[in-house]
Each structure stands twice: as C-alpha cells, then as structure tokens.
Design a protein around this motif. Structure first.
Motif, PDB file in Angstrom:
ATOM      1  N   UNK A 236     -32.506  65.057   2.699  1.00 11.39           N
ATOM      2  CA  UNK A 236     -31.631  64.779   3.830  1.00 11.39           C
ATOM      3  C   UNK A 236     -31.809  63.353   4.336  1.00 11.39           C
ATOM      4  N   UNK A 237     -30.763  62.835   4.954  1.00 13.04           N
ATOM      5  CA  UNK A 237     -30.704  61.444   5.377  1.00 13.04           C
ATOM      6  C   UNK A 237     -31.728  61.111   6.461  1.00 13.04           C
ATOM      7  N   UNK A 238     -32.062  62.079   7.323  1.00 15.69           N
ATOM      8  CA  UNK A 238     -33.032  61.825   8.393  1.00 15.69           C
ATOM      9  C   UNK A 238     -34.444  61.624   7.832  1.00 15.69           C
ATOM     10  N   UNK A 239     -34.791  62.412   6.826  1.00 11.82           N
ATOM     11  CA  UNK A 239     -36.103  62.249   6.189  1.00 11.82           C
ATOM     12  C   UNK A 239     -36.177  60.916   5.468  1.00 11.82           C
ATOM     13  N   UNK A 245     -38.692  53.826   7.120  1.00  8.81           N
ATOM     14  CA  UNK A 245     -39.161  53.157   8.325  1.00  8.81           C
ATOM     15  C   UNK A 245     -38.049  52.466   9.083  1.00  8.81           C
ATOM     16  N   UNK A 246     -36.824  52.993   8.967  1.00  4.85           N
ATOM     17  CA  UNK A 246     -35.692  52.404   9.683  1.00  4.85           C
ATOM     18  C   UNK A 246     -35.747  52.771  11.162  1.00  4.85           C
ATOM     19  N   UNK A 247     -35.373  51.832  12.007  1.00  3.32           N
ATOM     20  CA  UNK A 247     -35.323  52.073  13.447  1.00  3.32           C
ATOM     21  C   UNK A 247     -34.121  52.937  13.801  1.00  3.32           C
ATOM     22  N   UNK A 248     -32.988  52.668  13.141  1.00  2.00           N
ATOM     23  CA  UNK A 248     -31.738  53.362  13.445  1.00  2.00           C
ATOM     24  C   UNK A 248     -31.203  54.088  12.218  1.00  2.00           C
ATOM     25  N   UNK A 249     -30.618  55.252  12.424  1.00  4.80           N
ATOM     26  CA  UNK A 249     -30.012  56.019  11.339  1.00  4.80           C
ATOM     27  C   UNK A 249     -28.824  55.267  10.756  1.00  4.80           C
ATOM     28  N   UNK A 250     -28.199  54.392  11.551  1.00  2.00           N
ATOM     29  CA  UNK A 250     -27.038  53.628  11.068  1.00  2.00           C
ATOM     30  C   UNK A 250     -27.408  52.773   9.864  1.00  2.00           C
ATOM     31  N   UNK A 251     -28.630  52.245   9.872  1.00  2.58           N
ATOM     32  CA  UNK A 251     -29.083  51.421   8.748  1.00  2.58           C
ATOM     33  C   UNK A 251     -29.193  52.242   7.477  1.00  2.58           C
ATOM     34  N   UNK A 252     -29.625  53.495   7.615  1.00  6.07           N
ATOM     35  CA  UNK A 252     -29.818  54.366   6.454  1.00  6.07           C
ATOM     36  C   UNK A 252     -28.492  54.899   5.927  1.00  6.07           C
ATOM     37  N   UNK A 253     -27.494  55.000   6.802  1.00  7.53           N
ATOM     38  CA  UNK A 253     -26.219  55.613   6.436  1.00  7.53           C
ATOM     39  C   UNK A 253     -25.497  54.876   5.312  1.00  7.53           C
ATOM     40  N   UNK A 254     -25.844  53.601   5.086  1.00  5.11           N
ATOM     41  CA  UNK A 254     -25.174  52.849   4.032  1.00  5.11           C
ATOM     42  C   UNK A 254     -25.348  53.509   2.671  1.00  5.11           C
ATOM     43  N   UNK A 255     -26.459  54.235   2.493  1.00  5.34           N
ATOM     44  CA  UNK A 255     -26.722  54.851   1.191  1.00  5.34           C
ATOM     45  C   UNK A 255     -25.793  56.030   0.912  1.00  5.34           C
ATOM     46  N   UNK A 256     -25.150  56.550   1.955  1.00  2.00           N
ATOM     47  CA  UNK A 256     -24.151  57.595   1.754  1.00  2.00           C
ATOM     48  C   UNK A 256     -22.949  57.056   0.989  1.00  2.00           C
ATOM     49  N   UNK A 257     -22.725  55.744   1.097  1.00  2.00           N
ATOM     50  CA  UNK A 257     -21.595  55.118   0.403  1.00  2.00           C
ATOM     51  C   UNK A 257     -21.934  54.752  -1.034  1.00  2.00           C
TER      52      UNK A 257
END
Length: 278
Positions: A236-239, A245-257
């Motif tokens: 899952x994206x939160x894990x 070590x991202x501060x914001x989930x927005x930074x991680x969301x790029x990998x969904x693309x």
C-alpha cells in the motif's frame, strides 16, 4: 537547522552570500523590488545553469526570511512550479543485470542497498555498521531528509551479501569507507572516511554501462524503482511513504502514475486488435 540537512544549508548559504555581495547588504535587508531585479538577472544568466540556480536562490531567500520571521517578504517571492516529469524506473530484469554487473562485491552490495532499501545517496554514505540489524532483518536509517529516522526491511540475500562483504573488507565504522580511509590515522581528528558521493555515482554509472542499460538513470533512479516495484507487488502507498521517509503522501503519489498494477495495467490496442479473428 530548521529541518534542513547540512548540505542544503551550505548550498543556501552560497546563494545568499552571492546576493549579499551583489548588493553589499544582508539579503534580509534588500528591498523586494531589488530582489526581483536580481532574480530576473539570475534567470537570464548565461554563465550559470539558470533554472537550478534561480530555484535555489528563491529557496535560500525563503529559508532566510522564515528564520528571521519575515513572512511578508516570503509571500512576495515568486512561486516555483514543480516538475511534472515522471521518474525513470528500471524493470526487474534491468535491476538483475545491474546487480550482477560490478566486479567488486562492495559495489554489488552498495547497489543492492540503494535498490533494496530505497536509500538516498547521502543515506547510503551515512550508513554505519551499527545501523545493520541482521537478527531483526532491518536497517536503521538515521538522520534522513528532514533529520528523520526510519526503519526499512533488509532482504535475506542482502544480509548474506553484507555479511560476506563486512568479513572480507573489515570496515571500522562506516559500512562503505573511501580508499583514503587510512588518511584518518595519519592526520588524526574527525577526518570523514565515508565513501564519497562521487564514488557512489561512479559505481552506479559503471554498473549501468556494463549492464547495457540504455535508459537515462542515476543513483536516485534506484530509489524510484524501489518504490514502483513495491507498489506493483501490492504494497500500500502509505507503507511505501513511510519506507521512503516522505513528509507528505503527495510526494509518494507520483508512483501511482508509473506503476503498472494488475488492477489497472495499461495495454496497447494492438494487443487486442486481432484477438477476435483467432
């Protein structure tokens, strides 16, 4: 300082110093109109990588204004648009070729940690032997970006590689020492014997060439690949956010693309064009 790494603060200091020399005033005392004129000058500069230099000048000013509590001046600075480019990601086959490419075990383990643990370049350089927990199969990443600590899993094959490497090389403190580590004993004091940033970059680039990888990649590509492969394997994206070590989930969301998950794996219409005729 204020959640920034030492290298970032040093970089900000260089840009602020250049601005101060330009006006012969403290950056926080230069009025907004003259700051804007300076930024336009930087943007048009031909002797510097203007886009990058412009961005860091703005970031440095924001940082200085925040430290001094000058909120109004921060608002007047131009906004920096984040790049919308998607990261380059290696396939699993390309990673396998990359891991086999180096002649030195040291470099194979180094690349294994960058990919297998999603480490940044400075994080793998800062890695100490004491940060390795083979019993719990985790790696303690200390003072990551934003001075945050985190734990990431260690794969069994990486543990085996690390044990073999540590036994063969016998590093004293850092997992990866530079070739000049013996200088420490001669000069005394706190000489930094860590593997250099250039050394890490060279090892990855040489492995890329030997593996025959044509994609434009660098050290950080392995971190992008780590996150994308985990997402494709169903994590899952939160894990993944916490592992990176991202501060914001927005930074991680790029990998969904970037990730090709079973739920929404894209395909070409050519794959289906002649199916009905078979």
């Amino acid at each position: 300082m204020a959640g920034k790494s030492q290298s970032t603060v040093t970089n900000y200091g260089r840009h602020l110093a250049k601005l101060a020399l330009h006006f012969n005033e403290l950056p926080t005392e230069v009025d907004p109109d003259r700051v804007n004129d300076y930024l336009h000058l930087v943007k048009r500069g031909h002797n510097t990588p203007s886009d990058s230099y412009f961005k860091f000048t703005v970031y440095a000013l924001r940082f200085a204004y925040r430290i001094e509590g000058m909120k109004d001046k921060r608002i007047e600075l131009p906004s920096i648009k984040r790049s919308k480019k998607l990261p380059v990601v290696l396939s699993q086959e390309e990673v396998r070729r990359l891991l086999k490419a180096p002649k030195l075990l040291k470099h194979r383990v180094l690349i294994g940690l960058l990919y297998g643990c999603g480490l940044r370049c400075f994080e793998v350089r800062n890695l100490k032997i004491a940060d390795l927990d083979f019993d719990r199969k985790v790696l303690h990443v200390k003072d990551g970006k934003g001075k945050k600590d985190r734990y990431v899993p260690l794969a069994d094959m990486l543990i085996r590689g690390l044990k073999t490497y540590l036994e063969a090389e016998q590093p004293s403190e850092w997992v990866f020492n530079s070739k000049d580590q013996e200088i420490k004993g001669r000069v005394g004091g706190d000489f930094d014997s860590r593997y250099s940033q250039r050394g890490v970059q060279w090892a990855v680039n040489e492995a890329k060439k030997k593996a025959g990888i044509q994609k434009p990649m660098n050290v950080h590509t392995l971190r992008h690949t780590f996150a994308t492969h985990l997402l494709e394997e169903g994590l899952d994206i939160l894990t993944i956010k916490d592992l990176l070590g991202h501060e914001s989930i927005d930074t991680t969301m790029i990998y969904l693309h970037v990730a090709q998950t079973d739920k929404r794996r894209a395909f070409s219409p050519l794959d289906r064009l002649y199916l009905s005729r078979r």
